[in-house]
Design an enzyme around this catalytic site. Sequence first.
Site, PDB file in Angstrom:
ATOM      1  N   THR A  32     -14.368  -8.838   3.117  1.00 20.72           N
ATOM      2  CA  THR A  32     -15.203  -8.448   4.258  1.00 20.72           C
ATOM      3  C   THR A  32     -15.296  -6.929   4.373  1.00 20.72           C
ATOM      4  O   THR A  32     -16.238  -6.419   4.977  1.00 20.72           O
ATOM      5  CB  THR A  32     -14.609  -9.005   5.573  1.00 20.72           C
ATOM      6  OG1 THR A  32     -13.203  -8.738   5.577  1.00 20.72           O
ATOM      7  CG2 THR A  32     -14.845 -10.503   5.698  1.00 20.72           C
ATOM      8  N   SER A 123      -1.530  -3.881  -3.689  1.00 15.18           N
ATOM      9  CA  SER A 123      -2.004  -2.502  -3.498  1.00 15.18           C
ATOM     10  C   SER A 123      -1.017  -1.434  -3.958  1.00 15.18           C
ATOM     11  O   SER A 123      -0.781  -0.444  -3.267  1.00 15.18           O
ATOM     12  CB  SER A 123      -2.381  -2.262  -2.025  1.00 15.18           C
ATOM     13  OG  SER A 123      -3.472  -3.049  -1.688  1.00 15.18           O
ATOM     14  N   SER A 124      -0.517  -1.632  -5.169  1.00 14.08           N
ATOM     15  CA  SER A 124       0.341  -0.579  -5.735  1.00 14.08           C
ATOM     16  C   SER A 124      -0.468   0.709  -5.924  1.00 14.08           C
ATOM     17  O   SER A 124       0.067   1.805  -5.742  1.00 14.08           O
ATOM     18  CB  SER A 124       0.934  -1.042  -7.061  1.00 14.08           C
ATOM     19  OG  SER A 124      -0.079  -1.458  -7.946  1.00 14.08           O
ATOM     20  N   ASP A 169      -7.174  -1.254   1.681  1.00 12.93           N
ATOM     21  CA  ASP A 169      -5.835  -1.018   1.126  1.00 12.93           C
ATOM     22  C   ASP A 169      -5.321   0.379   1.469  1.00 12.93           C
ATOM     23  O   ASP A 169      -4.169   0.557   1.876  1.00 12.93           O
ATOM     24  CB  ASP A 169      -5.851  -1.216  -0.388  1.00 12.93           C
ATOM     25  CG  ASP A 169      -6.462  -2.548  -0.799  1.00 12.93           C
ATOM     26  OD1 ASP A 169      -6.557  -3.435   0.073  1.00 12.93           O
ATOM     27  OD2 ASP A 169      -6.838  -2.694  -1.972  1.00 12.93           O
TER      28      ASP A 169
HETATM   29  C1  GLA Z   1      -9.184  -5.631  -3.047  1.00 14.20           C
HETATM   30  C2  GLA Z   1      -9.895  -4.365  -2.583  1.00 14.20           C
HETATM   31  C3  GLA Z   1     -10.094  -4.382  -1.070  1.00 14.20           C
HETATM   32  C4  GLA Z   1     -10.730  -5.680  -0.597  1.00 14.20           C
HETATM   33  C5  GLA Z   1     -10.013  -6.889  -1.196  1.00 14.20           C
HETATM   34  C6  GLA Z   1     -10.690  -8.182  -0.871  1.00 14.20           C
HETATM   35  O1  GLA Z   1      -7.870  -5.647  -2.571  1.00 14.20           O
HETATM   36  O2  GLA Z   1      -9.151  -3.236  -2.950  1.00 14.20           O
HETATM   37  O3  GLA Z   1     -10.857  -3.262  -0.692  1.00 14.20           O
HETATM   38  O4  GLA Z   1     -12.092  -5.701  -0.891  1.00 14.20           O
HETATM   39  O5  GLA Z   1      -9.909  -6.772  -2.606  1.00 14.20           O
HETATM   40  O6  GLA Z   1     -10.605  -8.450   0.479  1.00 14.20           O
END
Ligand code: GLA
Length: 377
Positions: A32, A123-124, A169
């Site tokens: 989203t 999110s490393s 992230d």
């Molecule tokens: C990855 C991207 C985020 C987001 C998600 C899906 O983690 O880095 O920005 O778009 O996918 O929600």
Amino acid sequence: MSLESEFTNHFGAPPERVVRAPGRVNLIGEHTDYNGGFVLPMAIDREARIAARRRPDRRVRMVALDFGGAVSEFSLDAIEHVAEQTWSNYVRGVALFLQERGANLSGLDLVIQSNVPIGSGLSSSAALEVCAATTFQAFGGFSISQVETAQLCQKVENEFLGVQTGIMDQFISALAKAGHALLIDCRDLSYQHVPMPQGATVVVCDTTKRRGLVTSKYNTRRAECEEAARLMGVALLRDVSPTDLGRFETDMPPTVAKRARHVVAENARVLEAVAAMKQNNLPTFGTLMNQSHESLRNDYEVSCPELDTMVEIARQQPGCLGARLTGAGFGGCTVNLVADEHVAAFVANVAREYEARTGIRPPVYVCRPSAGASVAW
Ligand code: GLA
């Protein structure tokens, strides 16, 4: 050996500062963010850490402990993307864009270490970007808000590394508050810290299936969403209500309509989840998580057999309130809301059952909602 001792070993003097920035898990609100919608991530108690010391010149020397003590070095006057030691590009990109916005950076010696598992959807990369930006900031020469830090780090991801992610992230890594999740409105970047509910714990299960965002269908999904918005005459899918969607759906290509259906419904679910959280209504929150997974699997089509298996096993466990894939999908982790008294059994049983079915022992992380980036000392 501690990060500080490693620093002294490498550079012959102790660090002046140690900075940290966390990884994240998204509770609900998937795919989203780049549609200007709502997300509800939480920072986890796994983080990137950088020990740093000012240098008298304009060089940045870096040592990455997670890559066997690999070394990389650059001049602040000639920052380039490199093909080897690719981990160093996060620091290079941050330095480049900070300087572009007028920051007067000083040269630094850095030792980097992270316990955010790499490439598993926690999110490393964002943790390292935000940690690097916060480190440069700790040595002065400019001022930048946390929201701007998140925006700058997203720009590094998009323009320096060539990965078209949204802002979620970096935003949560920069702005998280301990004990809270963060509701972000990705259209105007307003946000609200929401206390985590009592009585349940967030557990993350790693399928160990790896996917690179660059090669995944992530960019295809973004393009399909843009197409849906264009067909409905809006700038962002966020601006489409379920009623609007009902009017347009039949005239759109079926695949595009499915993508839009996920995004529109997911945005509504995030707001319902926040309301449930504020009332400590754990069953409703869990049901919304389950619905999110179904929508990601059927309409957005970003799940995979490994994620579906992990979710199925989780939902069979006592005390599991909700289970869904988290992050971009196509592999990586699931997020689960588990009643506190069942957490220990959940962790053991899910790992055992996933191993029995796939032959792979999955890492499982019991996560505490943690604080955003900070100078540890
Ligand atoms: C990855 C991207 C985020 C987001 C998600 C899906 O983690 O880095 O920005 O778009 O996918 O929600």
